[in-house]
Design a protein around this motif. Structure first.
Motif, mmCIF file in Angstrom:
data_model
loop_
_atom_site.group_PDB
_atom_site.id
_atom_site.type_symbol
_atom_site.label_atom_id
_atom_site.label_comp_id
_atom_site.label_asym_id
_atom_site.label_seq_id
_atom_site.Cartn_x
_atom_site.Cartn_y
_atom_site.Cartn_z
ATOM 1 N N ALA A 84 0.842 -1.207 0.000
ATOM 2 C CA ALA A 84 0.000 0.000 0.000
ATOM 3 C C ALA A 84 0.874 1.254 0.000
ATOM 4 O O ALA A 84 0.595 2.213 -0.735
ATOM 5 C CB ALA A 84 -0.938 -0.004 1.199
ATOM 6 N N LEU A 85 1.938 1.234 0.792
ATOM 7 C CA LEU A 85 2.878 2.357 0.801
ATOM 8 C C LEU A 85 3.517 2.523 -0.579
ATOM 9 O O LEU A 85 3.625 3.633 -1.091
ATOM 10 C CB LEU A 85 3.961 2.155 1.863
ATOM 11 C CG LEU A 85 5.095 3.185 1.897
ATOM 12 C CD1 LEU A 85 4.559 4.579 2.201
ATOM 13 C CD2 LEU A 85 6.150 2.765 2.918
ATOM 14 N N ASP A 87 2.282 1.707 -3.455
ATOM 15 C CA ASP A 87 1.290 2.290 -4.371
ATOM 16 C C ASP A 87 1.150 3.793 -4.163
ATOM 17 O O ASP A 87 1.000 4.544 -5.128
ATOM 18 C CB ASP A 87 -0.067 1.608 -4.202
ATOM 19 C CG ASP A 87 -0.098 0.227 -4.806
ATOM 20 O OD1 ASP A 87 0.764 -0.076 -5.668
ATOM 21 O OD2 ASP A 87 -0.982 -0.568 -4.421
ATOM 22 N N GLU A 88 1.204 4.226 -2.913
ATOM 23 C CA GLU A 88 1.110 5.665 -2.631
ATOM 24 C C GLU A 88 2.320 6.416 -3.192
ATOM 25 O O GLU A 88 2.190 7.499 -3.738
ATOM 26 C CB GLU A 88 0.990 5.911 -1.123
ATOM 27 C CG GLU A 88 -0.304 5.406 -0.523
ATOM 28 C CD GLU A 88 -1.510 6.196 -0.963
ATOM 29 O OE1 GLU A 88 -1.490 7.432 -0.866
ATOM 30 O OE2 GLU A 88 -2.492 5.565 -1.404
ATOM 31 N N ALA A 93 1.425 10.265 -4.069
ATOM 32 C CA ALA A 93 0.444 10.801 -3.128
ATOM 33 C C ALA A 93 1.092 11.903 -2.286
ATOM 34 O O ALA A 93 2.267 11.836 -1.932
ATOM 35 C CB ALA A 93 -0.084 9.695 -2.229
ATOM 36 N N VAL A 96 2.917 11.271 1.499
ATOM 37 C CA VAL A 96 4.058 10.389 1.731
ATOM 38 C C VAL A 96 5.353 11.196 1.686
ATOM 39 O O VAL A 96 5.693 11.792 0.667
ATOM 40 C CB VAL A 96 4.112 9.250 0.678
ATOM 41 C CG1 VAL A 96 5.298 8.352 0.938
ATOM 42 C CG2 VAL A 96 2.825 8.455 0.673
ATOM 43 N N TYR A 106 -1.919 3.045 6.724
ATOM 44 C CA TYR A 106 -2.593 2.018 5.923
ATOM 45 C C TYR A 106 -3.126 0.871 6.774
ATOM 46 O O TYR A 106 -3.671 -0.096 6.242
ATOM 47 C CB TYR A 106 -1.634 1.471 4.854
ATOM 48 C CG TYR A 106 -0.886 2.573 4.164
ATOM 49 C CD1 TYR A 106 -1.543 3.462 3.315
ATOM 50 C CD2 TYR A 106 0.467 2.786 4.406
ATOM 51 C CE1 TYR A 106 -0.873 4.517 2.719
ATOM 52 C CE2 TYR A 106 1.146 3.835 3.808
ATOM 53 C CZ TYR A 106 0.474 4.689 2.972
ATOM 54 O OH TYR A 106 1.143 5.728 2.393
ATOM 55 N N ARG A 109 -6.663 -0.191 6.189
ATOM 56 C CA ARG A 109 -6.895 -0.841 4.886
ATOM 57 C C ARG A 109 -6.640 -2.344 4.923
ATOM 58 O O ARG A 109 -7.158 -3.078 4.092
ATOM 59 C CB ARG A 109 -5.953 -0.263 3.827
ATOM 60 C CG ARG A 109 -6.366 1.023 3.251
ATOM 61 C CD ARG A 109 -5.538 1.253 2.007
ATOM 62 N NE ARG A 109 -5.175 2.646 1.898
ATOM 63 C CZ ARG A 109 -4.360 3.133 1.004
ATOM 64 N NH1 ARG A 109 -3.787 2.341 0.123
ATOM 65 N NH2 ARG A 109 -4.087 4.422 0.970
#
Length: 144
Positions: A84-85, A87-88, A93, A96, A106, A109
């Motif tokens: 998830a990190l 992807d950010e 994003a 971050v 996350y 999630r």
């Protein structure tokens, strides 16, 4: 991600993604080792039970299976958090920080229940647990 896609990122962003991917790789390797140890320990229990059927020993065999299930679930959850990190960072994003490895944002999630009950966990550890329960029931019936 293709080479052309990587060209649009700065060298710091690429290095950040490489760091995260290295953590994901280590977590995956750890999970693989846990599954190997689970098979080894369960195999020892099952091998002993074939020759010496005891409901106490069979019931004890479920403890390492459950312990390894929880440990492997921890590794899988951590892997999903780092994905998830990643992807950010990949989508750039705003929240971050550069080279951040904080997966705290996350946690919601990736809840524990979804990881422990995931198909891969249930298929692997559930089958071993079912075999152990079958040995336990067989030993109780044989003792009666």
């Amino acid at each position: 991600m293709t080479f052309a896609d990587m060209a649009s990122y700065t060298s710091d962003e690429v290095k950040h993604m490489e760091f995260i991917q290295a953590v994901v790789t280590r977590l995956g390797n750890g999970s693989f080792l846990i599954k190997g140890w689970t098979m080894t320990v369960s195999g020892v229990f099952f091998g002993i039970l074939v020759n010496n059927l005891s409901w106490k020993l069979a019931a004890t065999g479920i403890i390492p299976i459950l312990g390894f299930w929880l440990l492997d679930s921890y590794y899988l959850r951590q892997e999903r958090l780092f994905r998830a990190l990643y992807d950010e960072v990949r989508v750039r994003a705003a929240g971050v920080a550069p080279f951040s490895m904080n997966v705290g944002p996350y946690l919601a999630r990736v809840p524990w229940g979804r990881v422990v009950g995931s198909r891969t966990m249930v298929n692997f550890y559930g089958v071993l647990g079912a075999v152990d329960v079958a040995f336990t029931v067989g030993a109780v019936i044989a003792a009666a």
